[in-house]
Structure formats: C-alpha cells, structure tokens
Design an enzyme around this catalytic site. Structure first.
Site, PDB file in Angstrom:
ATOM      1  N   ARG A  96      10.809  -6.176   3.721  1.00  0.00           N
ATOM      2  CA  ARG A  96      10.046  -6.335   4.777  1.00  0.00           C
ATOM      3  C   ARG A  96      10.542  -7.281   5.912  1.00  0.00           C
ATOM      4  O   ARG A  96      10.399  -8.772   4.909  1.00  0.00           O
ATOM      5  CB  ARG A  96       8.741  -6.570   4.521  1.00  0.00           C
ATOM      6  N   ASP A 155      10.262  -2.708   8.688  1.00  0.00           N
ATOM      7  CA  ASP A 155       9.317  -2.546   8.582  1.00  0.00           C
ATOM      8  C   ASP A 155       8.986  -0.926   7.794  1.00  0.00           C
ATOM      9  O   ASP A 155       9.118  -0.406   9.539  1.00  0.00           O
ATOM     10  CB  ASP A 155       8.194  -2.348   9.216  1.00  0.00           C
ATOM     11  N   LYS A 158       7.094   0.949   7.781  1.00  0.00           N
ATOM     12  CA  LYS A 158       5.749   1.530   8.389  1.00  0.00           C
ATOM     13  C   LYS A 158       6.190   1.811  10.565  1.00  0.00           C
ATOM     14  O   LYS A 158       4.980   2.921  10.275  1.00  0.00           O
ATOM     15  CB  LYS A 158       4.682   0.995   8.099  1.00  0.00           C
ATOM     16  N   ASN A 211      11.775   0.068  -6.234  1.00  0.00           N
ATOM     17  CA  ASN A 211      10.700   0.518  -7.914  1.00  0.00           C
ATOM     18  C   ASN A 211       9.045   0.675  -6.787  1.00  0.00           C
ATOM     19  O   ASN A 211       8.486   0.176  -7.119  1.00  0.00           O
ATOM     20  CB  ASN A 211      11.138  -0.614  -8.456  1.00  0.00           C
ATOM     21  N   PHE A 212       9.176   1.506  -6.148  1.00  0.00           N
ATOM     22  CA  PHE A 212       8.051   2.104  -5.030  1.00  0.00           C
ATOM     23  C   PHE A 212       7.385   2.225  -6.307  1.00  0.00           C
ATOM     24  O   PHE A 212       7.181   3.081  -7.466  1.00  0.00           O
ATOM     25  CB  PHE A 212       8.193   2.342  -4.322  1.00  0.00           C
ATOM     26  N   ASP A 238      12.459  -5.578 -18.795  1.00  0.00           N
ATOM     27  CA  ASP A 238      12.850  -5.707 -17.262  1.00  0.00           C
ATOM     28  C   ASP A 238      14.503  -5.406 -17.047  1.00  0.00           C
ATOM     29  O   ASP A 238      15.136  -4.808 -15.916  1.00  0.00           O
ATOM     30  CB  ASP A 238      12.746  -6.615 -16.231  1.00  0.00           C
TER      31      ASP A 238
END
Length: 381
Positions: A38, A75, A77, A98-99, A171
């Site tokens: 982002r 971005d 979006k 990993n959303f 993790d």
C-alpha cells in the site's frame, strides 16, 4: 554462484511473518521477490516492532523478514493501480498473499481471476485456520494459533499452566510449508506446463508440528500427554530426558540407558531397569535433579562425555555467539540499504553446492523500486 531460483519472479502481497518468511527463503534461493505494498504504510509489519527497535523508519522485525526483496507501491482499490498489478502478474511466476477470506475475491485477484491472466501461475495463500469450518474468520495470529493447537500443554512442567513457545513458531512453520508447496508446484510446472494453487495455514502447520504427539494420542486410546513435574522437555519420553539445574548452571541430558547414567554420575538412586524409565519418570527425575545440584555443569559433562552419553551445556545468546562452533557456521549477516543503513541478521541456513547463501541486500524502503519496476516490466505492455 548461479542460484536455483534465478529467473523466477514472485509477487508478494503477504504481510507480517508467515507469507513473507516464504518469500524470504525464495529470495535467498535466487528468486526475485517484489512486495506489492500500500502507498500509505505498506506491509503492516513495517510498524510491528519487537522490543521497540527501529531501523531507518521501519521496524527491525520488518528488516529481519524482508531482506533481499523489492517494494512496489500500488493501491489495489484504485483501478489504475490494479491494472498495473495485473500486468505484473502476467510476467510473474508466483504470487503469495495472506488476506482475510474474501478480500482477494472482492479485489478481483482470486485464483481463478489470476489464472485467467497467467494460466500457469503458482498462487500461494496463507490463512489462519484453512478455508472452511467455524474458525475461517478467526484472526490468524501466531499466539492464537499456538493456543488452539494443543502445543502449549507440552512445554513447561506439569504444575504450570499452558506455555507457548517463545517465538513465532506458527508463522515460521507455515511460511516454510508454503515455500515447500511453491517449490513443488514450480517443479511440476517445469515438467507439465501447468500452474497450481498452494495453501498453508497456521493451525495445520502447528498440528503437523505435533505429528509425533498426535499420532501417539490417536493410537493409545486418546491418553493425553503428561508433562513431567521436573525437567520437562518431551511429554512422551521417560527419564532422564530434560534440562536440569546444577551447582552453577544447567545441563541437558537426552536419551540414555538408566544404568549407564547412574554409573557415570555415581547416582544409585536412578539405577532402575530401563523398562521403568517412563512409569517411574517423576521419581527418577526428582532424584537426578537433587544429585546434579551437588556439582558444576563442567564436572558432570566431563563424566558424561567420557562415557559417550548424550549431554550438553545450556547456552544463552551471548554464550552461543561466542562459541567456536557457532563462529564456524558463519551465520551472522550484515545487510545494507542504498543509504548505507545496516542491519546485522542471520543468513539463509541452506547451503548450495557447498556454498552459503549470503545476499547483503537489506529490506526495501516503501516503494523504493516502484519506478524502476514500472519502467522495466510495464512500459512494453
């Protein structure tokens, strides 16, 4: 040295640890790993500091897990940025993310959509608890996954409560499994010209980590593992297995015949038949602990090593780093950003053709490679 994954491009949408750990290992092995971040904030791990340690505006943890990568800001979006990312996908070999469930579908970057762009893509996804069942939307975080996996009842002595491992083991294991799946998919693609969707979850990785204990549980009438009251180190093993306090430090003793150990230590209180190592575990360990307090660690080690018994001193970080055995491994690695900011970390543990893998390229500053990547990979599309 020509690295095995040279020429492979990975787009890393993953954040925090599990997915980026897979990317780190792929980068160590020669892959080009581009973090898609982002524009504002980037990977959330940039702001996740351990012990409040920061380097050049990013957390030390981010530097640790993201060395040898590039950063491309987008971005998702915004239609224009998303279109650029789709062009990058067309030239990539692997993407990782990993959303939360549904996010990539909403963006239009789910597996089917990405496969339409690049039919032989390796699409690798990390989740907390898989993609079905009542925990699908539960936060996929290391401590929470440990707590749900049963592993916290294996560490610590029996009188204590649940004890998590003191590192991000879920993790790291999940990232390792994701990397293994990606490598297998790349081999299959090279042979059969087809892509794959690879999935790994924190919980599944923690369950697999306990395959020895769970297999025992599933085959012994579901008798729960019982931690020792003294020097617990493995809930399924008998005495003397564990770490014991001595007159000046600590001593680790692994699997050994009780009679041999009793003779080496001159400790008749533990001279029982080996068949009683588990059934009499608590008494044996308590007697051994009392005996070992009478002398130093070096005293006991000299006796045990003379008899070829598996035992070791217990080192802390300071002692480990000064030990000749550690120095011989040459594990420390200094990485550097273009502005000369340096971080000392550890190298890849894999050797390839008798050589260690030692890239000195530090974790990227946010968006550091956006323009260069756009010029290289997007200008001709």
């Amino acid at each position: 040295m020509s690295l095995p994954l040279k020429g492979i491009t990975v787009l890393e949408f993953s954040q925090y640890l599990a997915g980026p750990y897979a990317g780190l290992r792929l980068a160590d092995l020669g892959a080009r790993v581009i973090k898609i971040e982002r524009p504002k904030g980037g990977d959330a791990c940039r702001q996740l500091a351990t012990k409040d340690l920061w380097v050049d505006g990013d957390s030390l943890l981010f530097h640790t897990i993201n060395r040898n990568k590039e950063s491309f800001c987008a971005d998702l979006k915004q239609a224009e940025d998303l279109a650029q990312v789709k062009k990058l996908i067309a030239k990539a070999d692997v993407i990782t993310h990993n959303f939360r469930p549904g996010v990539m579908e909403k963006i239009g970057l789910d597996y089917e959509a990405v496969k339409a762009i690049k039919p032989d893509i390796i699409y690798a996804q990390v989740s907390g608890y898989g993609n079905t069942g009542p925990w699908v939307n539960k936060p996929g975080q290391d401590l929470l996954a440990q707590s749900l996996s049963g592993v916290t009842w294996l560490t610590g002595d029996v009188e204590g409560g649940p004890v998590p491992l003191g590192l991000a083991i879920a993790d790291m294991l999940c990232g390792t499994h994701l990397g293994q799946g990606i490598l297998a998919a790349l081999v299959r693609r090279a042979r059969h010209k087809i892509g794959a969707k690879v999935e790994a979850s924190l919980l599944e990785s923690m369950v697999d980590f306990q395959f020895e204990g769970l297999t025992t549980f599933l085959n012994n009438g579901q008798q729960a593992p019982q931690r020792s009251a003294t020097a617990n180190a493995h809930a399924l093993l008998g005495a003397p297995y564990g770490i014991y306090q001595t007159a000046d430090d600590y001593l680790a003793i692994a699997m050994v015949d009780l009679a041999d150990l009793a003779s080496a230590l001159e400790c008749p209180a533990i001279d029982l038949p080996q068949s009683q190592a588990f059934s009499q575990r608590e008494t044996l360990k308590a007697n051994l602990q009392k005996h070992l307090l009478s002398q130093s660690t070096s005293h006991w080690l000299a006796r045990l090593r003379a008899r070829g018994i598996w035992a070791s001193e217990v080192l802390n970080y300071q002692q480990l780093l000064k030990h000749p055995a550690f120095e011989a491994l040459a594990m420390p690695l200094t990485v550097q950003r273009p502005n000369r900011t340096r971080v000392v970390t550890t190298r890849c543990p894999i050797r390839f053709n008798n050589q260690t893998l030692r890239s000195i390229k530090a974790a990227p500053a946010l968006g550091a490679h956006t323009n260069a990547i756009a010029e290289e990979l997007l200008c001709d599309l």
